[in-house]
Design a protein around this motif. Structure first.
Motif, short mmCIF file in Angstrom:
data_model
loop_
_atom_site.label_atom_id
_atom_site.label_comp_id
_atom_site.label_asym_id
_atom_site.label_seq_id
_atom_site.Cartn_x
_atom_site.Cartn_y
_atom_site.Cartn_z
N PRO A 127 0.79 -1.24 0.00
CA PRO A 127 0.00 0.00 0.00
C PRO A 127 0.83 1.29 0.00
O PRO A 127 0.38 2.29 -0.54
CB PRO A 127 -0.84 -0.09 1.28
N GLN A 128 2.03 1.26 0.57
CA GLN A 128 2.84 2.48 0.63
C GLN A 128 4.00 2.50 -0.36
O GLN A 128 4.67 3.52 -0.49
CB GLN A 128 3.41 2.68 2.04
N ASP A 129 4.28 1.39 -1.03
CA ASP A 129 5.45 1.33 -1.92
C ASP A 129 5.09 0.57 -3.19
O ASP A 129 4.96 -0.65 -3.18
CB ASP A 129 6.61 0.63 -1.18
N ARG A 130 4.94 1.31 -4.30
CA ARG A 130 4.52 0.68 -5.56
C ARG A 130 5.56 -0.31 -6.09
O ARG A 130 5.24 -1.14 -6.91
CB ARG A 130 4.28 1.76 -6.62
N ARG A 131 6.80 -0.21 -5.64
CA ARG A 131 7.85 -1.11 -6.12
C ARG A 131 7.89 -2.41 -5.34
O ARG A 131 8.66 -3.32 -5.65
CB ARG A 131 9.22 -0.42 -6.03
N SER A 132 7.09 -2.51 -4.29
CA SER A 132 7.16 -3.64 -3.38
C SER A 132 5.82 -4.40 -3.35
O SER A 132 4.77 -3.83 -3.66
CB SER A 132 7.50 -3.13 -1.98
N PHE A 133 5.90 -5.66 -2.97
CA PHE A 133 4.71 -6.50 -2.88
C PHE A 133 4.59 -7.10 -1.49
O PHE A 133 5.58 -7.34 -0.82
CB PHE A 133 4.79 -7.67 -3.89
N HIS A 134 3.35 -7.35 -1.12
CA HIS A 134 3.07 -8.17 0.06
C HIS A 134 2.85 -9.59 -0.44
O HIS A 134 2.25 -9.80 -1.49
CB HIS A 134 1.82 -7.69 0.78
N LEU A 135 3.32 -10.55 0.32
CA LEU A 135 3.14 -11.95 -0.02
C LEU A 135 2.27 -12.60 1.04
O LEU A 135 2.44 -12.34 2.23
CB LEU A 135 4.50 -12.65 -0.08
N SER A 136 1.38 -13.47 0.60
CA SER A 136 0.52 -14.19 1.53
C SER A 136 0.12 -15.53 0.92
O SER A 136 0.20 -15.72 -0.29
CB SER A 136 -0.73 -13.37 1.86
N LEU A 137 -0.29 -16.43 1.78
CA LEU A 137 -0.78 -17.72 1.31
C LEU A 137 -2.21 -17.56 0.79
O LEU A 137 -3.01 -16.82 1.37
CB LEU A 137 -0.80 -18.75 2.44
N THR A 138 -2.52 -18.25 -0.27
CA THR A 138 -3.90 -18.34 -0.75
C THR A 138 -4.62 -19.36 0.12
O THR A 138 -4.00 -20.03 0.96
CB THR A 138 -3.93 -18.80 -2.21
N ASP A 139 -5.91 -19.51 -0.09
CA ASP A 139 -6.65 -20.55 0.63
C ASP A 139 -6.07 -21.93 0.32
O ASP A 139 -5.93 -22.77 1.22
CB ASP A 139 -8.14 -20.51 0.29
N ASP A 140 -5.71 -22.17 -0.96
CA ASP A 140 -5.07 -23.44 -1.33
C ASP A 140 -3.74 -23.61 -0.61
O ASP A 140 -3.39 -24.71 -0.19
CB ASP A 140 -4.85 -23.54 -2.85
N GLY A 141 -2.99 -22.52 -0.49
CA GLY A 141 -1.71 -22.57 0.22
C GLY A 141 -1.90 -22.90 1.69
O GLY A 141 -1.15 -23.70 2.26
#
Length: 144
Positions: free
Chosen positions: A87-101
């Motif tokens: 949300p604060q850095d367009r060059r960066s990503f948040h990573l999270s598990l999906t429901d399948d993960g």
């Protein structure tokens, strides 16, 4: 300690770490887990932390960014991990598990615990405590 003694112990530590990883990878493949040991470490850390940046995750799994990016790309293609814009850095990503993960982690966790226990057979509580003390000392010696 002489250089020769140090060299022997370093070799034993490296050899053991490689053997543990090789054994686990063989079991992952034999049991058709659909992930590698390195992919599992990423998924496990995401399960424990919910949302992480790639930099945070790299520190937790001791991987460089290019290697971690390849692992994440594979996990995204498998549908286990999702990237979302930071949300604060367009060059960066948040990573999270999906429901399948999340389902995959829940499915594999008990099986992987059994695989890990194999390495610890024939060791008692005193052995574990001494081993932990030694490894923490080595680690802390290298902290900067």
């Amino acid at each position: 300690m002489t250089y020769e003694q140090f060299s022997k112990y370093s070799f034993l530590l490296d050899r053991t770490a490689r053997k543990v990883k090789q054994y686990a990878q063989q079991k992952f493949k034999l049991n058709d887990f659909d992930v590698t040991v390195d992919q599992w470490l990423v998924m496990k850390n995401l399960a424990e932390n919910e949302i992480l940046s790639q930099t945070e995750l790299a520190q937790l799994v001791f991987k460089d960014h290019p290697t971690l990016t390849r692992i994440i790309d594979i996990l995204c293609k498998k549908g286990y991990v999702a990237r979302s814009q930071h949300p604060q850095d367009r060059r960066s990503f948040h990573l999270s598990l999906t429901d399948d993960g999340k389902e995959k982690v829940a499915e594999l966790k008990p099986q992987i615990a059994l695989i890990r226990q194999k390495a610890w057979e024939n060791l008692n509580e005193s052995d574990f405590n001494e081993f932990r003390r030694i490894l923490n000392t080595i680690y802390n010696n290298l902290e900067e």
